[in-house]
Structures are given as C-alpha cells and as structure tokens.
Design a protein around this motif. Structure first.
Motif, short mmCIF file in Angstrom:
data_model
loop_
_atom_site.label_atom_id
_atom_site.label_comp_id
_atom_site.label_asym_id
_atom_site.label_seq_id
_atom_site.Cartn_x
_atom_site.Cartn_y
_atom_site.Cartn_z
N PRO A 1 -48.55 -26.45 7.23
CA PRO A 1 -48.56 -24.56 6.51
C PRO A 1 -47.70 -23.95 7.06
CG PRO A 1 -49.82 -25.83 7.80
CD PRO A 1 -49.55 -26.83 7.54
N ALA A 2 -46.87 -24.60 8.18
CA ALA A 2 -45.64 -23.38 8.38
C ALA A 2 -44.63 -23.20 7.20
CB ALA A 2 -44.88 -24.04 9.94
N ASP A 3 -44.65 -23.91 6.97
CA ASP A 3 -43.46 -23.50 5.61
C ASP A 3 -43.74 -22.58 3.91
OD1 ASP A 3 -41.47 -25.43 6.75
OD2 ASP A 3 -43.54 -26.96 5.56
N LEU A 4 -45.69 -22.39 4.23
CA LEU A 4 -46.11 -21.76 3.32
C LEU A 4 -46.03 -20.23 3.85
CD1 LEU A 4 -48.95 -23.67 2.45
CD2 LEU A 4 -46.71 -23.90 1.79
N HIS A 5 -45.80 -19.51 5.37
CA HIS A 5 -45.00 -18.48 5.78
C HIS A 5 -43.85 -18.03 4.88
CE1 HIS A 5 -48.48 -18.14 8.36
NE2 HIS A 5 -48.19 -19.03 8.87
N GLY A 6 -43.53 -16.80 4.30
CA GLY A 6 -42.62 -15.78 4.12
C GLY A 6 -41.91 -15.81 4.56
N VAL A 7 -40.29 -16.11 4.95
CA VAL A 7 -39.64 -15.24 5.72
C VAL A 7 -38.65 -14.56 5.00
CG1 VAL A 7 -38.15 -16.48 7.75
CG2 VAL A 7 -39.86 -17.20 7.08
N ILE A 8 -37.90 -13.27 5.96
CA ILE A 8 -37.35 -13.11 5.84
C ILE A 8 -36.49 -12.43 7.13
CG2 ILE A 8 -36.62 -10.37 4.87
CD1 ILE A 8 -39.04 -9.55 4.49
N TYR A 9 -35.24 -12.21 7.09
CA TYR A 9 -34.49 -12.99 8.03
C TYR A 9 -33.31 -11.47 7.86
CZ TYR A 9 -34.41 -17.93 8.39
OH TYR A 9 -35.37 -19.16 8.66
N SER A 10 -33.06 -11.01 8.88
CA SER A 10 -32.78 -9.73 9.58
C SER A 10 -31.39 -10.23 10.43
CB SER A 10 -33.49 -8.88 10.17
OG SER A 10 -32.56 -7.59 10.48
N ASP A 11 -29.96 -9.24 9.68
CA ASP A 11 -29.03 -8.94 10.63
C ASP A 11 -28.84 -8.36 12.45
OD1 ASP A 11 -27.03 -10.70 8.99
OD2 ASP A 11 -27.55 -9.68 7.54
N GLY A 12 -30.39 -8.20 12.77
CA GLY A 12 -30.63 -7.17 13.64
C GLY A 12 -30.57 -5.42 13.45
N GLU A 13 -30.73 -4.96 13.80
CA GLU A 13 -31.02 -2.96 13.49
C GLU A 13 -30.23 -2.79 14.19
OE1 GLU A 13 -34.41 -1.01 15.99
OE2 GLU A 13 -34.68 -3.18 17.54
N LEU A 14 -29.42 -1.60 13.30
CA LEU A 14 -28.26 -0.17 13.48
C LEU A 14 -28.74 1.19 13.99
CD1 LEU A 14 -27.03 -0.87 9.64
CD2 LEU A 14 -25.96 -1.74 11.67
N SER A 15 -27.48 1.08 14.93
CA SER A 15 -27.99 2.31 15.43
C SER A 15 -28.06 3.53 14.71
CB SER A 15 -27.09 3.01 16.75
OG SER A 15 -25.69 2.83 16.16
N ALA A 16 -28.97 5.02 14.49
CA ALA A 16 -28.41 5.98 14.40
C ALA A 16 -27.15 6.06 13.96
CB ALA A 16 -29.13 6.96 14.64
N GLU A 17 -26.34 6.23 14.64
CA GLU A 17 -24.94 6.49 14.66
C GLU A 17 -24.05 5.36 13.12
OE1 GLU A 17 -25.94 5.91 17.34
OE2 GLU A 17 -26.14 7.89 17.33
N GLU A 18 -24.71 3.93 12.94
CA GLU A 18 -24.05 3.14 12.49
C GLU A 18 -24.75 2.83 11.41
OE1 GLU A 18 -23.85 -0.76 15.67
OE2 GLU A 18 -25.73 -0.01 14.82
N ILE A 19 -25.74 3.61 10.63
CA ILE A 19 -25.92 3.79 9.59
C ILE A 19 -25.49 5.36 9.11
CG2 ILE A 19 -27.65 4.29 7.82
CD1 ILE A 19 -30.03 3.58 10.15
N SER A 20 -24.13 4.39 8.37
CA SER A 20 -23.75 5.85 7.96
C SER A 20 -22.82 5.33 6.04
CB SER A 20 -22.09 5.85 8.67
OG SER A 20 -21.64 4.36 8.40
#
Length: 583
Positions: A466-485
């Motif tokens: 059952p665990a294999d049937l969950h969709g997984v989206i991998y993230s590289d983490g958060e970006l700060s407001a300053e980093e979103i440029s």
C-alpha cells in the motif's frame, strides 16, 4: 472495458536526502550545492558536460565489430537499409544514421514500419518490403532485440543484419551478425541508459574512426564528418524517450542543447522549435520533451513517421517548416483524440455504480475500449498512471481479434519483468511483449483481456504494498524570499540539463495568496507572498482549475514549485511554476 473505483492517491511531499560528502568549489551557489547534493553528485567534475568526458565508442561492446561490417558493405558498394521505429527516438535514430552514413560515402536508405500495418520492429513482413530495396545490410535502430523471426527471414534472403537497440532483451536473441545493445546480458558498458539514438551515435563514432584510420575517407576525398554536429538529434531523441540522464547522457544532451541554442542544428529542429513557439536561444531539455517530441511523435502515432524523419533530414528551412506545420497539425489532432479517450477512461475510473466491476483495493489499472486509437494509448496510460499512481495498461483494437496495449509503471515495479512473469505463469495469454522498467508494449487476443487484467493485478500485488501507491513529490527544500530571484532562476536553467533520473529542482513552502484567477479555462494565475514579506511573486499552476477554491485570495497555501523565468514584452521576471497545492 475494465473499471476501478475512483482512486485519489495521497500525495506525500518529501525533502530530498543530501549526499553525505560533496566536494564543490566555494564559489558554487549554496542552493545549487544543495540541489546537486540531493542528486548524489559528489563533486563538480560529475556535472562537467564537455565531450572529453564522454565514454569512448570502444567501451560499448559490438561497436568496433559493427564498424567493420559497415565498412565492408560500403567498400563493396552495397546498400545499407536503416529500419527504424515509429517514435521520436526511432525517428532521430534513423535521421542520424542516414546523415552520418551518406556523409561517409554510403548508399543508405531507410524504411520505417507503419504501426497500423506492420507493428513494431523488424518483422518478417517488413523484411519482405525491405527486400524490394535490395539491401546488402539491414541496420535496425531503436528496435531489433526482439526481432527473432524478422532477422531469421532476412538471413534466409541473404541479407546481413546489424541490430542496434537499447530495449531489454528476452531469453532468446536474434541471430544477427552483430548486436549493439548496452542492456545485453554481460555487457560491460558503464552507461546502461543510452536511448536508441545514443546507441547508433556510438556505432557511427566507431565507423568514422575505422574509415579515418584505414585511409578510406582520404582516398576518396571525403572530409571527416564532425559527428558533434548531429548531437542535436541525439539530445532530442534521448529526452523524448525519457532516458535516464546519467552522466554520459547528460553530456550528450547538454552538448546537443548548446548547439541548438547557437543555431547549429538541423533545419527540421529549427522548424519544430518555431511551430512550438519556443525560443531557440533558451531551449531547455524540458522543451525538447514537452514541445518538440510530441509534434514529432504525432506522425508515428496517427499516420507515418516518414514525415517526421523527412523533416529531420531536410536541409531546406522552407521545406522543413512546411513539414513541421503538418506535424503541428497532427499533434493538434492527437490532442483532440487523447482528450476524448481520457474522458472515456475517467468515466470508467469513476464508475462506482458498476458494482462488482469496481475494485476499491486495485493496485493496477487495465483499460480497453473498442473505439480507442492505437497510436494514443501510450499517452493515455501515462495520464491515467499520473492520476491514480497505479501501474496502468491501456488497450486498443489491433485487428484480426487482437488488441495492443501500452503500459506505464510507477517506482517499485519493473513493468517489463512484470509482464514476463505473467507470461510465464499464464503461457499463451500474452502474444508478445517488450519494453523497459517504466514502459512496455504488449499484444493479446481481445477475448483474453479479462483474464489478463486479473493476472496482471495478481502479479502487481506480489511486488507492491500500500505504501507504494502513494504519490510522492520530492522537494529540494524551501527558498527564502531573498533567494527567489531572477538570478537564481537563470542559474538553475543553465545548470542542467534536467530530466529523468536527474530531475529539475523543485521547492516547497508556505505562501499567502494575494490574487488568484483562471486563465485559459484550466490554468491558475496567482500572486503570492512569502509569510511576513512584502514581496509579490508571480505564479502559474497549469491544469489545476480544481484547486481554485483552495487557492482563493486571502488564504494561505503550501505549494511545491519550480523556479522559472517568465519573459513578457521584453521583460524577464522570476515565476513559480506550481506542481502541487495543499492547504
């Protein structure tokens, strides 16, 4: 048509694990350092994409021997017939072989099977057609490893056969003179993920070396072909076939993209870029996969891939543009057909009123409709797989009481091996099959569809929990407001190529919704602000109209997104391309 109950898999967002140790220069941007570490890159050299790091052709078993055979046929004045496949990888493989062989003095022709008449690969029926062209040698590209009977038929007619392929072999191999396939058992080539176009590129490298070293080219006044000029085709075919971008493939794709951006590409690729309304100077691997490849594939899906191959072979901008426009028209027709088929499939998926036909615990999806188009079932299977996060096979009529299926898998299930297991447990149920870990094709008798669906479901149950049937989206983490440029967005664009196995960076975070409106009937255009920040960021969520209420202005949302560059009226700004929205 078989049906399952509506499936809405839970989507899990997971942060990527970082490599334990990484040796990057201090000058590397910290976000890019994090991204590379999350893809198990240990040092800067591993993302260096110069051609000097490309694996040499002699390391791919069979390449040197294939070059000898090709040289013999060319020297004897024999004709070489390229037998291709009807997808983008097959088309680029065929065009590359034709361009290279002709430049090296060969009499080369090509033949691509019409999927609706002859099916896939070098079949005995195709050999009959090929014989009319009187070839001394048949070279398969992006096919052939499963063509047992076809190779036997060619040899019976006295035609030599060289197989170049990348698909997984079965228990029996064709009796070709030479097989070049990095996925053969015992093959020592380090990169197992070459697409078909990559394999034939390696064979052409080996042939060029042999013709140069033996003095063949010089004796005939032929200049040495710069095979790097064909890397635009390698890049397109590799990305279109969703080949894993290991280091070797990243080099091939990066070099091909660099040439395209400089305008050093075929007239056909320039024309496809134009009809797709992309900017050549900023073309990305994603553009190859989602803009150019569908237009090229449309020819093989709906009509005949010869149109796509001729577009790639043309040296006339005007001629290539005309063919690209035809390909674009075919792609529009393909999208219409796909939309209708998807509506039919979703009716089936949502048909809880079907009582006993509904399978709430199903771990697979098998669908068949007598009105479906054989050339579009692969795309449909991908769409249903994305929606359900289940291994999916969609079938269409193939004539004479048979149906053809196209399968797409999820992480944790090797779909070709799964089909092989079904074939072993149920002899005669599957007429033929082949493919990769994540995609495969097969044929059945129409009357056996219910039995196959049950057998496939049973086999998938053996491999997935059952665990294999969950969709997984991998993230590289958060970006700060300053980093979103804009600077970071441009840096990420240039740091690729990104693709299968080396995914484009995605980030996640909380945002306040300042504005949300529907554009183009299905897309959400948003203005977002990071919590506690006055910054206002543009965002777009494609095909997410169902999230309009969740993303209403004045609320807060958690999103997974890519950082992109939006160019409008000569101005460039950072833009968040939203992949997932949650409250």
């Amino acid at each position: 048509m078989s049906a399952v109950a509506p499936i809405s898999p839970a989507i899990l967002v997971k942060r990527r694990e970082m490599a334990a140790e990484a040796d990057f220069p201090p000058s590397l941007h910290p976000v890019l350092r994090r991204i590379y570490a999350g893809r198990a890159v240990g040092c800067a050299l591993e993302v260096e994409c110069s051609l000097e790091h490309l694996l040499p052709p002699e390391t791919l078993p069979g390449c040197t021997e294939a070059a000898v055979i090709l040289h013999e046929v060319i020297a004897a004045g024999g004709r070489i017939l390229i037998v291709g496949d009807f997808d983008a990888d097959g088309a680029t493989s065929c065009a590359l072989a034709m361009r290279a062989l002709r430049a090296m003095g060969a009499d080369a022709r090509y033949l691509v099977p019409n999927r609706f008449e002859y099916g896939y690969g070098l079949t005995p029926e195709i050999v009959v057609q090929a014989a009319h062209l009187e070839p001394a040698l048949i070279v398969t590209v992006d096919n052939g490893i499963s063509s047992i009977e076809g190779v036997r038929a060619a040899r019976a007619l006295g035609i030599r056969v060289l197989v170049t392929d990348h698909h997984l072999p079965g228990a029996e191999l064709p009796e070709a003179e030479i097989i070049v396939n990095p996925n053969q058992r015992g093959d020592t080539f380090p990169s197992k993920h070459l697409a078909g176009v990559g394999v034939i590129f390696y064979v052409m490298m080996a042939l060029r070396r042999r013709l140069r070293d033996t003095g063949w080219l010089a004796a005939r006044g032929l200049s040495e072909l710069n095979l790097a000029n064909l890397l635009d085709l390698v890049a397109l075919g590799t990305v279109a076939d969703v080949a894993v971008l290991d280091r070797n493939n990243r080099i091939l794709v990066a070099q091909g993209l660099a040439r395209i951006r400089r305008g050093q590409c075929s007239a056909g690729i320039r024309a496809l870029i134009e009809v797709a309304k992309r900017k050549r100077e900023r073309l990305s691997a994603g553009d190859l996969g989602f803009a150019l490849a569908p237009r090229l594939n449309a020819a093989g899906r709906l009509e005949d891939m010869s149109l796509g191959i001729e577009c790639l072979l043309s040296d006339s901008d005007e001629e290539a543009r005309e063919m690209a426009i035809c390909l674009d028209d075919l792609n529009q027709e393909r999208r219409r057909i796909e939309r209708d088929m998807q509506e039919q499939a979703l009716v089936c998926l949502d048909a809880t009123v079907l009582g006993d036909c509904a399978q709430e615990s199903a771990v697979s999806v098998s669908l068949y409709h007598e009105d479906w188009h054989q050339g579009v079932i692969g795309i449909l299977a991908s769409r249903i797989k994305e929606r359900t996060h289940r291994p999916t096979i969609c079938f269409a009529p193939a004539g004479e009481g048979e149906i053809k299926g196209s399968a797409r898998s999820i992480a944790g299930l090797h779909i070709r091996d799964c089909l092989e297991a079904v074939a072993v447990r149920h002899p005669g149920l599957i007429l033929k099959f082949g493919g990769h870990a994540m995609a495969a094709g097969l044929s059945l008798r129409a009357q056996d569809f219910p039995a196959f669906s049950a057998a496939f479901e049973e086999e998938v149950h053996r491999h997935l929990d059952p665990a294999d049937l969950h969709g997984v989206i991998y993230s590289d983490g958060e970006l700060s407001a300053e980093e979103i440029s804009l600077d970071l967005a441009q840096l990420l664009h240039s740091a690729g190529p990104w693709g299968q196995g080396f995914p484009e960076p995605t980030f996640d975070g909380d945002f306040e919704v300042k504005d949300c409106r529907l554009v183009g009937e299905r897309h959400l255009k948003l203005i977002l602000s990071p919590p506690g920040s006055a910054a206002q960021l543009e965002a777009i969520a494609f095909n997410r109209e169902q999230d309009r209420t969740r993303a209403a202005a004045g609320g807060s949302i958690h999103i997974v997104y890519r950082l992109d560059v939006n160019e409008f009226r000569g101005r460039a700004n950072p833009q968040l391309v939203i992949e997932h929205i949650s409250a």
